[in-house]
Design a protein around this motif. Structure first.
Motif, short mmCIF file in Angstrom:
data_model
loop_
_atom_site.label_atom_id
_atom_site.label_comp_id
_atom_site.label_asym_id
_atom_site.label_seq_id
_atom_site.Cartn_x
_atom_site.Cartn_y
_atom_site.Cartn_z
N THR A 194 -60.70 85.99 6.46
CA THR A 194 -60.49 87.41 6.75
C THR A 194 -59.35 87.98 5.90
OG1 THR A 194 -61.35 87.07 8.98
CG2 THR A 194 -60.00 89.03 8.65
N ASP A 214 -68.17 88.36 11.30
CA ASP A 214 -67.69 87.22 12.08
C ASP A 214 -68.09 87.49 13.53
OD1 ASP A 214 -66.47 85.16 13.35
OD2 ASP A 214 -64.56 85.35 12.31
N ASP A 242 -67.16 89.67 5.48
CA ASP A 242 -66.34 88.61 6.06
C ASP A 242 -67.24 87.79 6.98
OD1 ASP A 242 -64.37 87.01 7.15
OD2 ASP A 242 -63.49 88.59 8.39
N ASN A 268 -62.30 90.54 13.76
CA ASN A 268 -60.92 91.05 13.83
C ASN A 268 -60.45 91.71 12.54
OD1 ASN A 268 -60.55 88.69 12.39
ND2 ASN A 268 -59.56 87.60 14.07
#
Ligand SMILES: Nc1ncnc2c1ncn2[C@@H]1O[C@H](COP(=O)(O)OP(=O)(O)OP(=O)(O)O)[C@@H](O)[C@H]1O
Ligand SMILES: [Mg+2]
Length: 344
Positions: free
Chosen positions: A30, A53, A133, A58
């Motif tokens: 990330t 993800d 990501d 996040n």
């Protein structure tokens, strides 16, 4: 509703998709995705950053966003109909976020049809560059977002566990790529995979298939050659760890039979560590250091690769095609081409 940034005047650069994976959790995927997006945006590109993800999204936190909105989850729940409705502005000019699924229990267990919807959403995301990501692990739901890209980055640290997981991740990704894109084993079922012995290294499979089915081996080589896998070494403390990253990369290349090169190496740094709690990508700070220079040179190197050339041909040999439902019932008679490594 937000459209992903305005185009740069003049000739628009080709659109490219970059996925950031690595197999192991916590290695810096990330951090790499977020700061790479910033480095690309600082080069005038409109970047859409996708949080794929699932279950542990996040990316929004790294950009100081408290409420990213429904994101990809909104497309699955039907609260939104188009990607544009769920894009989320960031404070960084040129970087737009496509948020993930949210931490709703069970949300990461999406089915094949839902996965197709999410893959289509990522393909439809605007921007000159899409950076994905990808979460940890080697689930098909993870690998398919990695393989969606024109350029694949594998983040690893110079530690045994990270190297092991990165190898397993890359091997699984290459096998899936070969199975799905090259041999077009569309009817392979989960049951078949459960029965299959442990897969052999791609290079071994290629050598065997060259003898048994030279045409299939040639197609596999061509497709593998089109993958643009690059390793990012992260959390490096000593100069000798750089050499470790390079030798791991050579080992990957030899064992996997696919072009794998080092894109860059990042040092373990207090600035990177602190940037997480500051909720601001560290590349936005003015001070230059080894890591910021590494990010800028990685962005340059990625942009110098011709995305159009890497993109699979439209005739179906590649990641952009509709893929089989691995949860589908086995075909009557079940005669299927063997998966790489599933035999012998
Ligand atoms: N170069 C670095 N220097 C210092 N700390 C780092 C560096 N890279 C990553 N970290 C630390 O590692 C932590 C994990 O990084 P990150 O969240 O990017 O990993 P990840 O691979 O995305 O993990 P996950 O699989 O759980 O999503 C960060 O919170 C940060 O503290
Ligand atoms: Mg992460």
């Amino acid at each position: 509703m937000l459209t992903a940034g305005a185009r740069i005047p003049g000739h628009p650069p080709p659109r490219r998709v970059i996925a950031v994976g690595g197999g192991k959790g916590g290695v810096g995927k990330t951090v790499v995705a977020a700061n790479l997006a910033v480095a690309l945006a600082q080069r005038g590109r409109c970047v859409t950053l996708v949080d794929a993800d699932f279950g542990a999204a996040n990316l929004h936190t790294l950009f100081g966003i408290d409420r990213p909105g429904p994101g990809l989850g909104g497309l699955l729940s039907g609260h939104a109909r188009t990607v544009a409705e769920v894009l989320c502005r960031t404070s960084v000019p040129g970087v737009t976020l496509l948020p993930g699924l949210g931490a709703v229990p069970g949300s990461a267990n999406f089915n094949h049809g839902q996965k197709q919807k999410l893959l289509a959403a990522v393909r439809a995301a605007g921007g000159d560059v899409v950076v994905i990501d990808v979460g940890a692990g080697i689930a098909f739901n993870t690998l398919d977002f990695f393989l969606l890209a024109d350029q694949q980055l594998v983040v690893l640290t110079p530690q045994m566990t990270s190297i092991q997981n990165a190898y397993a991740f890359l091997k699984a990704a290459l096998h899936r790529h070969v199975e799905r894109s090259v041999l077009q084993v569309h009817a392979m079922t989960l049951a078949d995979e459960a029965r299959a012995p442990a897969v052999e290294p791609v290079a071994v499979w290629l050598a065997r298939t060259s003898r048994e089915d030279p045409a299939a081996a040639a197609r596999a080589r061509a497709a593998l050659g089109r993958l643009a896998v690059r390793v990012v070494g992260n959390n490096v403390f000593h100069d000798k760890d750089r050499a470790v990253v390079h030798s791991v990369c050579r080992m990957f290349r030899d064992y996997l039979g696919a072009p794998v090169d080092v894109l860059g190496v990042l040092r373990a740094s207090r600035r990177v560590h602190d940037s997480i709690n500051h909720r601001r990508p560290f590349l936005l700070e003015d001070a230059m250091d080894d890591n910021s220079r590494a990010f800028h040179s990685m962005a340059e190197a990625l942009l110098s690769l011709d995305a159009e050339e890497l993109r699979p041909a439209a005739d179906g040999e590649g990641a952009h095609q509709e893929e089989p439902d691995e949860n589908a019932a086995p075909r009557p008679g079940g005669s299927q081409a063997p998966a790489p490594g599933a035999a012998g």
